[in-house]
Design an enzyme around this catalytic site. Sequence first.
Site, PDB file in Angstrom:
ATOM      1  N   TYR A  29      -1.255  -1.115  10.875  1.00  0.00           N
ATOM      2  CA  TYR A  29      -1.595  -1.678   9.563  1.00  0.00           C
ATOM      3  C   TYR A  29      -0.451  -1.426   8.575  1.00  0.00           C
ATOM      4  O   TYR A  29       0.033  -2.340   7.904  1.00  0.00           O
ATOM      5  CB  TYR A  29      -2.905  -1.055   9.039  1.00  0.00           C
TER       6      TYR A  29
ATOM      7  N   LYS B 118       2.445  -3.952   6.467  1.00  0.00           N
ATOM      8  CA  LYS B 118       2.782  -3.944   5.025  1.00  0.00           C
ATOM      9  C   LYS B 118       4.291  -3.794   4.841  1.00  0.00           C
ATOM     10  O   LYS B 118       4.911  -4.479   4.019  1.00  0.00           O
ATOM     11  CB  LYS B 118       2.048  -2.796   4.313  1.00  0.00           C
TER      12      LYS B 118
ATOM     13  N   SER C 171       0.838  -1.202   0.000  1.00  0.00           N
ATOM     14  CA  SER C 171       0.000   0.000   0.000  1.00  0.00           C
ATOM     15  C   SER C 171       0.871   1.250   0.000  1.00  0.00           C
ATOM     16  O   SER C 171       2.004   1.235   0.501  1.00  0.00           O
ATOM     17  CB  SER C 171      -0.849  -0.021   1.274  1.00  0.00           C
TER      18      SER C 171
HETATM   19  P1  NAD Z   1     -10.943  -7.027   1.653  1.00  0.00           P
HETATM   20  O1  NAD Z   1     -11.109  -7.013   3.128  1.00  0.00           O
HETATM   21  O2  NAD Z   1     -12.126  -6.755   0.818  1.00  0.00           O
HETATM   22  O3  NAD Z   1     -10.316  -8.424   1.189  1.00  0.00           O
HETATM   23  C1  NAD Z   1      -9.457  -9.173   2.002  1.00  0.00           C
HETATM   24  C2  NAD Z   1      -9.989 -10.593   2.028  1.00  0.00           C
HETATM   25  O4  NAD Z   1      -9.106 -11.394   2.819  1.00  0.00           O
HETATM   26  C3  NAD Z   1     -11.374 -10.699   2.658  1.00  0.00           C
HETATM   27  O5  NAD Z   1     -12.226 -11.409   1.793  1.00  0.00           O
HETATM   28  C4  NAD Z   1     -11.138 -11.464   3.967  1.00  0.00           C
HETATM   29  O6  NAD Z   1     -12.231 -12.289   4.287  1.00  0.00           O
HETATM   30  C5  NAD Z   1      -9.880 -12.249   3.650  1.00  0.00           C
HETATM   31  N1  NAD Z   1      -9.024 -12.584   4.784  1.00  0.00           N
HETATM   32  C6  NAD Z   1      -8.535 -11.777   5.761  1.00  0.00           C
HETATM   33  N2  NAD Z   1      -7.730 -12.460   6.576  1.00  0.00           N
HETATM   34  C7  NAD Z   1      -7.685 -13.744   6.107  1.00  0.00           C
HETATM   35  C8  NAD Z   1      -7.013 -14.927   6.511  1.00  0.00           C
HETATM   36  N3  NAD Z   1      -6.230 -14.961   7.571  1.00  0.00           N
HETATM   37  N4  NAD Z   1      -7.215 -16.051   5.778  1.00  0.00           N
HETATM   38  C9  NAD Z   1      -8.027 -16.063   4.715  1.00  0.00           C
HETATM   39  N5  NAD Z   1      -8.688 -14.972   4.279  1.00  0.00           N
HETATM   40  C10 NAD Z   1      -8.513 -13.820   4.968  1.00  0.00           C
HETATM   41  O7  NAD Z   1      -9.753  -6.011   1.321  1.00  0.00           O
HETATM   42  P2  NAD Z   1      -9.305  -5.413  -0.078  1.00  0.00           P
HETATM   43  O8  NAD Z   1      -9.678  -3.985  -0.104  1.00  0.00           O
HETATM   44  O9  NAD Z   1      -9.703  -6.292  -1.173  1.00  0.00           O
HETATM   45  O10 NAD Z   1      -7.721  -5.467   0.117  1.00  0.00           O
HETATM   46  C11 NAD Z   1      -6.964  -6.578  -0.316  1.00  0.00           C
HETATM   47  C12 NAD Z   1      -5.519  -6.356   0.083  1.00  0.00           C
HETATM   48  O11 NAD Z   1      -5.051  -5.139  -0.474  1.00  0.00           O
HETATM   49  C13 NAD Z   1      -5.300  -6.247   1.592  1.00  0.00           C
HETATM   50  O12 NAD Z   1      -4.091  -6.893   1.926  1.00  0.00           O
HETATM   51  C14 NAD Z   1      -5.185  -4.757   1.814  1.00  0.00           C
HETATM   52  O13 NAD Z   1      -4.415  -4.447   2.949  1.00  0.00           O
HETATM   53  C15 NAD Z   1      -4.497  -4.309   0.539  1.00  0.00           C
HETATM   54  N6  NAD Z   1      -4.760  -2.902   0.213  1.00  0.00           N
HETATM   55  C16 NAD Z   1      -6.043  -2.467   0.087  1.00  0.00           C
HETATM   56  C17 NAD Z   1      -6.287  -1.126  -0.198  1.00  0.00           C
HETATM   57  C18 NAD Z   1      -7.694  -0.607  -0.327  1.00  0.00           C
HETATM   58  O14 NAD Z   1      -7.877   0.598  -0.368  1.00  0.00           O
HETATM   59  N7  NAD Z   1      -8.717  -1.434  -0.420  1.00  0.00           N
HETATM   60  C19 NAD Z   1      -5.213  -0.242  -0.370  1.00  0.00           C
HETATM   61  C20 NAD Z   1      -3.915  -0.733  -0.250  1.00  0.00           C
HETATM   62  C21 NAD Z   1      -3.692  -2.069   0.037  1.00  0.00           C
HETATM   63  C1  UD1 Z   2      -6.608   5.406   3.814  1.00  0.00           C
HETATM   64  C2  UD1 Z   2      -5.621   4.917   4.832  1.00  0.00           C
HETATM   65  C3  UD1 Z   2      -4.429   4.336   4.125  1.00  0.00           C
HETATM   66  C4  UD1 Z   2      -4.865   3.225   3.172  1.00  0.00           C
HETATM   67  C5  UD1 Z   2      -5.877   3.830   2.195  1.00  0.00           C
HETATM   68  C6  UD1 Z   2      -6.377   2.841   1.196  1.00  0.00           C
HETATM   69  C7  UD1 Z   2      -5.984   6.349   6.799  1.00  0.00           C
HETATM   70  C8  UD1 Z   2      -5.418   7.431   7.645  1.00  0.00           C
HETATM   71  N1  UD1 Z   2      -5.251   6.015   5.697  1.00  0.00           N
HETATM   72  O1  UD1 Z   2      -6.003   6.382   3.026  1.00  0.00           O
HETATM   73  O2  UD1 Z   2      -3.497   3.815   5.044  1.00  0.00           O
HETATM   74  O3  UD1 Z   2      -3.763   2.717   2.468  1.00  0.00           O
HETATM   75  O4  UD1 Z   2      -6.971   4.352   2.947  1.00  0.00           O
HETATM   76  O5  UD1 Z   2      -7.447   2.141   1.668  1.00  0.00           O
HETATM   77  O6  UD1 Z   2      -7.022   5.800   7.089  1.00  0.00           O
HETATM   78  N2  UD1 Z   2     -12.192  11.756   3.770  1.00  0.00           N
HETATM   79  C9  UD1 Z   2     -13.180  12.645   4.171  1.00  0.00           C
HETATM   80  N3  UD1 Z   2     -14.281  12.136   4.779  1.00  0.00           N
HETATM   81  C10 UD1 Z   2     -14.449  10.808   5.038  1.00  0.00           C
HETATM   82  C11 UD1 Z   2     -13.435   9.912   4.632  1.00  0.00           C
HETATM   83  C12 UD1 Z   2     -12.315  10.422   4.005  1.00  0.00           C
HETATM   84  O7  UD1 Z   2     -13.060  13.846   3.957  1.00  0.00           O
HETATM   85  O8  UD1 Z   2     -15.472  10.420   5.629  1.00  0.00           O
HETATM   86  C13 UD1 Z   2     -11.003  12.281   3.056  1.00  0.00           C
HETATM   87  C14 UD1 Z   2      -9.676  12.013   3.742  1.00  0.00           C
HETATM   88  O9  UD1 Z   2      -9.375  13.030   4.664  1.00  0.00           O
HETATM   89  C15 UD1 Z   2      -8.723  11.955   2.537  1.00  0.00           C
HETATM   90  C16 UD1 Z   2      -9.588  11.409   1.411  1.00  0.00           C
HETATM   91  O10 UD1 Z   2     -10.938  11.637   1.811  1.00  0.00           O
HETATM   92  O11 UD1 Z   2      -8.334  13.261   2.188  1.00  0.00           O
HETATM   93  C17 UD1 Z   2      -9.400   9.919   1.168  1.00  0.00           C
HETATM   94  O12 UD1 Z   2      -9.574   9.218   2.391  1.00  0.00           O
HETATM   95  P1  UD1 Z   2      -9.598   7.626   2.480  1.00  0.00           P
HETATM   96  O13 UD1 Z   2     -10.532   7.084   1.474  1.00  0.00           O
HETATM   97  O14 UD1 Z   2      -9.827   7.252   3.909  1.00  0.00           O
HETATM   98  O15 UD1 Z   2      -8.147   7.190   2.017  1.00  0.00           O
HETATM   99  P2  UD1 Z   2      -6.708   7.667   2.552  1.00  0.00           P
HETATM  100  O16 UD1 Z   2      -6.819   8.554   3.723  1.00  0.00           O
HETATM  101  O17 UD1 Z   2      -5.937   8.142   1.396  1.00  0.00           O
END
Ligand code: NAD
Ligand code: UD1
Length: 332
Positions: free
Chosen positions: A148, A152, A124
């Site tokens: 978190y 990573k 991330s």
């Molecule tokens: P998500 O929660 O929708 O998907 C994660 C999945 O993993 C879920 O279906 C959950 O049930 C499963 N899971 C969790 N722990 C497990 C375990 N121990 N064994 C088996 N299954 C397990 O999340 P996502 O948004 O799809 O994110 C996927 C990956 O990408 C994560 O590692 C997350 O940290 C990373 N990531 C997500 C974002 C984002 O904004 N969504 C941003 C950066 C990184």
């Molecule tokens: C968040 C996480 C980051 C993670 C990323 C992807 C935090 C501090 N950071 O990032 O670690 O990798 O999500 O999932 O949680 N905002 C509002 N109102 C809201 C929600 C968000 O104004 O109710 C604003 C935030 O201040 C930011 C932007 O929207 O400026 C995006 O926020 P968000 O979607 O939570 O993502 P990040 O903060 O970039």
Amino acid sequence: MKILVTGGTGYIGSHTCVELLNEGYEVVIIDNLYNSKIETVDYIEKITGKKVKFYKDDCCDKEALRKIFKENKIDAVIHFAGYKAVGESVKLPLNYYHNNLGSAIILCEVMKEFNCKNIIFSSSATVYGNSKRVPFKETYKLSTTNPYGTTKMFIERILTDLHISDEDWNVVLLRYFNPIGAHPSGLIGEDPNGIPNNLMPYVVKVATGELECLSIFGNDYPTKDGTGVRDYIHVVDLAVGHVKALEKIQKDNGLFIYNLGTGEGYSVLDIVNTFERVNKVKVNHKFAPRRKGDIATCLADPSKAEKELNFKATRTLEEMCRDAYNYAVKNR
Ligand code: NAD
Ligand code: UD1
């Protein structure tokens, strides 16, 4: 090739399964359904017209993983499974270290046992910490501001050490920026339980009337309109990035690190305004104080992925807003 997708019924995992199947890969999913639903397997199959093999198991369970590797000749793993809520990780750090680090280590141990040494990991942009030098480049020094993010960074380190110990390990660390949107079919998307922490799911719930009003955290940042700027990427583009990463390790051996973003920044107000315009709905909002730990601007330098993976995100902010809302309306 047969790909094991951990967390494959989750938000990003499910979209990646679709792109893998569309490209002709075979897909095996392991997910404990902690944050996803079993129906997603049917939706993936419906979208693609292909079958996937699903195991409801935990990635911290070594025996369960061994069984999967015994029953399937896995060529590569894409490791999505993990917990991802920043605020929760501050309150429950042990849960995060246990699940995220535990699953990554146990998975790699089993991969080694079965001589499967190709892994793509979901990292991330959070690993760039509070850096103010935007856009972020892969070469920047890493730091984190919450457990978190630290999981990573640690997993990146563990996979790097594994590659150093044995160069047969091919590792791709993908640093996602802000994935939003959903599959245009409206069958799979992001559906967080309870009150969302992230912007787009919150906007969606205000638009559908499930929540009353969006609080915009801060309007005094040094950005074009004072609200936070982020690099939003359509989840289908992000999924395509994983297919490109798989292609890379079929061609070249090594350890590779890529940002997956667009390089384009949008403010919170851009999101609200675009969402309202594209979907013809109102998103009630008010300004509120800054959220602790937020930075003004978070942007990827996407040029390395473009050059080395031939990956370029193409879907627009309009498509991200349209698809996110379409999924919500279809799934209410
Ligand atoms: P998500 O929660 O929708 O998907 C994660 C999945 O993993 C879920 O279906 C959950 O049930 C499963 N899971 C969790 N722990 C497990 C375990 N121990 N064994 C088996 N299954 C397990 O999340 P996502 O948004 O799809 O994110 C996927 C990956 O990408 C994560 O590692 C997350 O940290 C990373 N990531 C997500 C974002 C984002 O904004 N969504 C941003 C950066 C990184
Ligand atoms: C968040 C996480 C980051 C993670 C990323 C992807 C935090 C501090 N950071 O990032 O670690 O990798 O999500 O999932 O949680 N905002 C509002 N109102 C809201 C929600 C968000 O104004 O109710 C604003 C935030 O201040 C930011 C932007 O929207 O400026 C995006 O926020 P968000 O979607 O939570 O993502 P990040 O903060 O970039």
